[in-house]
Every structure is written in structure tokens, then in C-alpha cells.
Design an enzyme around this catalytic site. Sequence first.
Site, short mmCIF file in Angstrom:
data_model
loop_
_atom_site.label_atom_id
_atom_site.label_comp_id
_atom_site.label_asym_id
_atom_site.label_seq_id
_atom_site.Cartn_x
_atom_site.Cartn_y
_atom_site.Cartn_z
NE ARG A 292 -2.52 -0.13 3.68
CZ ARG A 292 -3.31 0.22 4.66
NH1 ARG A 292 -4.62 0.26 4.47
NH2 ARG A 292 -2.84 0.55 5.83
CB THR B 19 -2.64 7.11 -2.52
OG1 THR B 19 -1.91 5.88 -2.71
CG2 THR B 19 -1.84 8.25 -3.10
CG ASP C 55 2.64 -3.12 8.81
OD1 ASP C 55 2.59 -2.13 8.07
OD2 ASP C 55 2.97 -4.26 8.39
CG ASP D 248 6.33 -3.31 9.65
OD1 ASP D 248 7.09 -3.68 8.73
OD2 ASP D 248 5.86 -2.16 9.74
C1 PRP Z 1 -0.92 -4.96 4.34
C2 PRP Z 1 -1.71 -6.25 4.37
C3 PRP Z 1 -2.53 -6.15 3.12
C4 PRP Z 1 -2.82 -4.67 3.01
C5 PRP Z 1 -4.23 -4.44 3.48
O1 PRP Z 1 0.16 -5.06 3.47
O2 PRP Z 1 -0.89 -7.39 4.45
O3 PRP Z 1 -1.86 -6.61 1.96
O4 PRP Z 1 -1.90 -4.01 3.89
O5 PRP Z 1 -4.59 -3.13 3.31
P1 PRP Z 1 -5.74 -2.67 2.28
O6 PRP Z 1 -6.89 -3.59 2.49
O7 PRP Z 1 -6.02 -1.26 2.69
O8 PRP Z 1 -5.18 -2.76 0.89
P2 PRP Z 1 1.20 -3.85 3.25
O9 PRP Z 1 0.71 -2.95 2.18
O10 PRP Z 1 1.52 -3.22 4.58
O11 PRP Z 1 2.46 -4.59 2.64
P3 PRP Z 1 3.50 -5.62 3.31
O12 PRP Z 1 2.77 -6.96 3.45
O13 PRP Z 1 4.58 -5.69 2.29
O14 PRP Z 1 3.92 -5.09 4.64
N1 URA Z 2 -2.31 -3.48 6.90
C1 URA Z 2 -1.90 -3.98 8.10
O1 URA Z 2 -0.92 -4.73 8.16
N2 URA Z 2 -2.60 -3.65 9.18
C2 URA Z 2 -3.69 -2.85 9.15
O2 URA Z 2 -4.29 -2.59 10.20
C3 URA Z 2 -4.08 -2.35 7.90
C4 URA Z 2 -3.38 -2.68 6.79
#
Ligand code: PRP
Ligand code: URA
Length: 209
Positions: free
Chosen positions: A104, A108, A200, A203
Site C-alpha cells: 500500500r 494514497t 502492521d 512488520d
Molecule cells: C498490508 C496487508 C494487506 C494490506 C491491506 O500489506 O498485508 O496486503 O496491507 O490493506 P488494504 O486492504 O487497505 O489494501 P502492506 O501494504 O503493509 O504490505 P506488506 O505486506 O509488504 O507489509
Molecule cells: N495493513 C496492516 O498490516 N494492518 C492494518 O491494520 C491495515 C493494513
Amino acid sequence: MSNVYIMDHPLIQHKIGIMRRKTTSTKEFRDLVSEVAMLICYEATRKLPLTEIEIETPLMRTVAKEIEGKKLCIVPILRAGLHMADGILTLIPNAKVGHIGLYRNEETLEPVEYFCKLPSDAAEREMYVVDPMLATGGSAVAAINLLKKRGIKKITFLCLIAAPEGVARLTSEHPDVDVYIGNLDERLNENGYILPGLGDAGDRIYGTK
Ligand code: PRP
Ligand code: URA
């Protein structure tokens, strides 16, 4: 209309409760992602069709059941979906695995695609898209758009925690997709994080913050 299934199994509730705590270690969190994914997958595979086959026990011939020649594929959304896929593979070891890389944009909140690798026979397979968090729904919708563009017809989405906003978006854009959710939370905060949530997920799995 999508079918939305919210898990009520005590083991799932208990384990997600541990994941939410900020004191839960990276290792414990990672293990729980796999375990809870496996439990949700147990529910999500309830409708798989069975067929009868003749077998021989040590005592006699009999008719046993086996899952009808279904070709399954697990598609984790990177990064956080990877450990869900590991848990699911312990239940369905012969499934193939595709990967979709999305993150994400923190301003945005729109998903940015950076990777997609699917099995060569993907169009014939039933896909289980997995991601621990369904927040705005942008990532899940983008991943499913990508699969549909490649001709995939039967898609199920599995997550550990969802916000009502994400469920509404996913079910309105992809009403044909069944959605399995560990816990349905209250809402998103101003930064697009799920409340109460667990922070997150990526993380916490990889210890990157
Ligand atoms: C997190 C999660 C989803 C997304 C959800 O990933 O694992 O993929 O956010 O958010 P949304 O429903 O608003 O799209 P992130 O973008 O943090 O990436 P990462 O797994 O690489 O940390
Ligand atoms: N992605 C995450 O990992 N946690 C949240 O709460 C939302 C998006």
C-alpha cells in the site's frame, strides 16, 4: 452476492486474541499466522466435493472418500500472506502456490503491484487468495482483478482480520468471491489501519519495525 463467513471457533478467537497483544513476540506472532490460517482453511474447504474410491484395508475391500480431482492453488499477497500459505500447505500439501506482490502506498493507501507469478495452469485452478489483513480492501480487490484478468474463475479470499470498510468494498467489487474472516473488527483509523486490529501484519511477522 458474496458469501461472507466470520469464524466463531474458540481456537481461532483465542489465537487471534494472542496475536493482537503488542507484547506477543515476532516468532509467536509468525507461528500464530500459520496456525490460524490453517484453521480458517479447514472451514473454507468444507464445501470441496468428495468422490468415492474402492480401497483395501488390512482386513477387506471397502469404499472410501477422497477429494474430487480439484486443482487448488494458494495465492499469498506478499509479504504478509506468505505465512498464511505455509499454514494452509500443512493441510493441503499438494496445492500449488502463486505469488502476488502488492504494497500500500502509505499516503494514497492505493495498492502498488510489484510481482505476480502463477502456475502455468492457473486458469484451471480454484484459487485461495490469502492476506492476514483486509483494511480498505484495495489490495484484495487488486489481487483478485489480476487473477480474473488471467482467466481464473473460482476464487476464495481468506484473512485473519477485516474492517467493515474492506468487506464492503471487496463484496461489492467481487460479489462472486467467498470471503472467510477470522475476526471482523470495528473500523479503520485515519491512516487506514484496522481498529482494534493488531498493527502492521508484515512488520510483526518479519520484525521490520
Ligand atoms: C498490508 C496487508 C494487506 C494490506 C491491506 O500489506 O498485508 O496486503 O496491507 O490493506 P488494504 O486492504 O487497505 O489494501 P502492506 O501494504 O503493509 O504490505 P506488506 O505486506 O509488504 O507489509
Ligand atoms: N495493513 C496492516 O498490516 N494492518 C492494518 O491494520 C491495515 C493494513
